[in-house]
Design a protein around this motif. Structure first.
Motif, PDB file in Angstrom:
ATOM      1  N   TYR A  59       0.828  -1.201   0.000  1.00 46.69           N
ATOM      2  CA  TYR A  59       0.000   0.000   0.000  1.00 46.69           C
ATOM      3  C   TYR A  59       0.862   1.251   0.000  1.00 46.69           C
ATOM      4  O   TYR A  59       1.948   1.279   0.577  1.00 46.69           O
ATOM      5  N   VAL A  63      -2.899   5.463   2.389  1.00 42.47           N
ATOM      6  CA  VAL A  63      -4.118   4.644   2.509  1.00 42.47           C
ATOM      7  C   VAL A  63      -3.960   3.489   3.493  1.00 42.47           C
ATOM      8  O   VAL A  63      -4.938   2.765   3.744  1.00 42.47           O
ATOM      9  N   PHE A  67      -7.522   1.328   3.487  1.00 45.00           N
ATOM     10  CA  PHE A  67      -7.861   0.564   2.287  1.00 45.00           C
ATOM     11  C   PHE A  67      -7.338  -0.862   2.419  1.00 45.00           C
ATOM     12  O   PHE A  67      -6.289  -1.100   3.015  1.00 45.00           O
ATOM     13  N   LEU A  80     -10.951  -3.534  -3.957  1.00 46.46           N
ATOM     14  CA  LEU A  80     -10.337  -2.504  -3.130  1.00 46.46           C
ATOM     15  C   LEU A  80     -11.417  -1.996  -2.185  1.00 46.46           C
ATOM     16  O   LEU A  80     -12.337  -1.289  -2.607  1.00 46.46           O
ATOM     17  N   MET A  82     -12.421   0.445   0.560  1.00 44.29           N
ATOM     18  CA  MET A  82     -11.956   1.767   0.991  1.00 44.29           C
ATOM     19  C   MET A  82     -12.831   2.240   2.141  1.00 44.29           C
ATOM     20  O   MET A  82     -14.038   2.423   1.981  1.00 44.29           O
ATOM     21  N   ASP A  89      -9.143  11.553  -1.335  1.00 42.85           N
ATOM     22  CA  ASP A  89      -9.191  10.275  -2.042  1.00 42.85           C
ATOM     23  C   ASP A  89      -9.945  10.379  -3.365  1.00 42.85           C
ATOM     24  O   ASP A  89      -9.983   9.423  -4.141  1.00 42.85           O
TER      25      ASP A  89
END
Length: 125
Positions: A59, A63, A67, A80, A82, A89
């Motif tokens: 990552y 994030v 995430f 993904l 989030m 973002d």
């Protein structure tokens, strides 16, 4: 011909969650490294997250803890998740696939084999 198709973008408020999906064609999906990039208006496309064929994840610092990238090789799909989204973002999110992990993690954009068409994620404050 390999195709990557993203799903799940949208407009959310700060603090909300959203999950992007990327469905891939191709019989060798399970051998690829997969990743997510994003590009905000006026900015370069940047690496967000990557996952190897056997589930090792990477990552970008911004994030981490919010995430999560995952994959289901039986469904030829990478996700993904989030959480705790922030206005910064906001971007178009692109799915990427490559047999060489470092093309993704080192943002060697011109060498990445496969790209999706992009999914808009907008986070309002």
């Amino acid at each position: 011909q390999v195709q990557l198709v993203e799903f799940g973008g949208g407009l959310v408020q700060a603090g909300d969650s959203l999950r992007l999906s990327c469905a891939a064609s191709g019989r060798t999906f399970g051998l690829w490294s997969m990743g997510w990039f994003r590009q905000a208006p006026g900015k370069q496309r940047e690496f967000v997250a990557a996952i190897t064929w056997n589930g090792i994840t990477f990552y970008v610092d911004s994030v981490k803890g919010r995430f999560t990238i995952s994959r289901d090789n039986a469904k030829n799909t990478v996700y993904l998740q989030m959480n705790s989204l922030k206005p910064e973002d906001t971007a178009v999110y692109y799915c990427a696939g490559d047999r060489i992990l470092t093309h993704i993690t080192n943002s060697v954009l011109s060498d990445v084999e496969y790209w999706g068409q992009g999914a808009q994620v907008t986070v309002s404050s």
